[in-house]
Design an enzyme around this catalytic site. Structure first.
Site, PDB file in Angstrom:
ATOM      1  N   GLY A   1      -4.945  -8.721  25.283  1.00  0.00           N
ATOM      2  CA  GLY A   1      -4.519  -7.831  24.211  1.00  0.00           C
ATOM      3  C   GLY A   1      -4.242  -6.426  24.700  1.00  0.00           C
ATOM      4  O   GLY A   1      -4.141  -6.162  25.905  1.00  0.00           O
ATOM      5  N   CYS A   2      -4.154  -5.500  23.749  1.00  0.00           N
ATOM      6  CA  CYS A   2      -3.636  -4.159  24.038  1.00  0.00           C
ATOM      7  C   CYS A   2      -4.515  -3.317  24.969  1.00  0.00           C
ATOM      8  O   CYS A   2      -4.013  -2.421  25.636  1.00  0.00           O
ATOM      9  CB  CYS A   2      -3.416  -3.408  22.729  1.00  0.00           C
ATOM     10  SG  CYS A   2      -2.121  -4.134  21.697  1.00  0.00           S
TER      11      CYS A   2
END
EC number: 2.3.1.74
Length: 389
Positions: free
Chosen positions: A163-164
């Site tokens: 993810g980010c």
């Protein structure tokens, strides 16, 4: 006979991990945010959902994004109608796209970084590849090794589905590899393609719509190594300190699940609040040893999850508007490219610093911070030191 401690000492570099080159790449297909709601509701056969479309239009208007780049064109979406429905089984079609496109886009960014670095690719000793876009075996790290023609004994590390926040993770890993392996040169690649997350709108899952309004495609690459070769390698930033933490009471704040319908995202409304509440503690831990408590005196690279996160961080720390200039510029021009974002921001900052005639790569300042935020809620913190221009 040498001792184990002597062997270990000989294996380690002398100086700090240094960023020696940065490269970025995007798909050719550019999407203007102002016209995206019309396109999105038309291609997903959802034009009859007028109230939902108005909500999506407001999301796009408030996003502070001007444009994004996407692999998914109108033609590709017409050929793959399952991607345009909400939660239709479509993983095979998505996987077929990303297992090819993620390494290909990563290669584009890597080639630019290697060119700027100025050394032969045979000197690359380690590869870190990061993507949240699909999974495969052998992985995107293997595919990139083949695409670039790297040596078969390059030591590879594949990061899938983080993810980010993973844009911060790759700095931490590259730092450890470069500093603990003498003469190591680490190629770092983050490549993200939204073909895994694109889907039609739903009245009951508005956080999915948030993703459709924010996410874009992009890849970025770094060359990282300690003890730069004089006259050949040109340092851009030094990595001084790193940390990772899970924010308290944040379980479920950001979730992603790989399902038959692709990668689904779930966001709590208070993600900006959780980030802003925990950022002060992360900064104190990072900068107290340096005697820095004025966070307007450092340069800022923050993952632009969305404008609300940046607004609340600015408010909490009383940051001047120009502190987030590079971050907001990348959000505006590319959208949220997940892990690749902070690398794009780093590139934007060093280029603008040179253009503006400033005396360091970090907007004329010596010290700076890089933040990654993502599922968990996980916060990555990296202390950077700029280099004189």
């Amino acid at each position: 006979m040498v001792t184990v401690s002597e062997i270990r000492k000989a294996q380690r570099a002398e100086g700090p991990a240094t960023i020696l080159a940065i490269g970025t790449a995007n798909p050719a297909n550019c999407v203007e945010q102002s016209t995206y709601p019309d396109f999105y509701f038309k291609i997903t056969n959802s034009e009859h959902k007028t109230v939902l479309k108005e909500k999506f239009q407001r999301m796009c208007d408030k996003s502070m994004i001007k444009r994004r780049y996407m692999y998914l064109t109108e033609d590709i979406l017409k050929e793959n109608p399952s991607l345009c429905e909400y939660m239709a089984p479509s993983l095979d079609a998505r996987q077929d796209m990303v297992v090819v496109e993620v390494p290909r886009l990563g290669k584009e960014a890597a080639v630019k970084a290697i060119k700027e670095w100025g050394q032969p690719k045979s000197k690359i000793t380690h590869l870190i590849f990061c993507t949240t876009s699909g999974v495969d075996m052998p992985g995107a790290d293997y595919q990139l090794t083949k695409l670039l023609g790297l040596r078969p004994y390059v030591k590879r590390y594949m990061m899938y589905q983080q993810g980010c926040f993973a844009g911060g993770t790759v700095f931490r890993l590259a730092k450890d590899l470069a500093e603990n392996n003498k003469n190591a040169r680490v190629l770092v690649v983050c490549s993200e393609v939204t073909a895994v997350t694109f889907r039609g709108p739903s009245d009951t899952h508005l956080d999915s719509l948030v993703g459709q309004a924010l996410f874009g495609d992009g890849a970025a690459a770094l060359i990282v190594g300690s003890d730069p070769v004089p006259e050949i390698e040109k340092p851009i930033f030094e990595m001084v300190w790193t940390a990772q933490t899970i924010a308290p009471d944040s379980e479920g704040a950001i979730d992603g699940h790989l399902r038959e319908a692709g990668l689904t995202f779930h966001l709590l409304k208070d993600v900006p609040g959780i980030v802003s509440k925990n950022i002060d503690k992360a900064l104190v831990e990072a900068f107290k040893p340096l005697g820095i408590s004025d966070y307007n005196s450092i340069f800022w690279i923050a993952h632009p999850g969305g404008p609300a996160i940046l607004d609340q961080v600015e408010q909490k720390l009383a940051l001047k508007p120009e502190k987030m200039r590079a971050t907001r510029e990348v959000l505006s021009e590319y959208g949220n490219m997940s892990s690749a974002c902070v690398l794009f921001i780093l590139d934007e900052m060093r280029k603008k610093s040179t253009q503006d005639g400033l005396n360091t790569t970090g907007e004329g300042l010596e010290w700076g911070v890089l933040f990654g935020f993502g599922p968990g809620l996980t916060i990555e913190t990296v202390v950077l030191r700029s280099v004189a221009i």
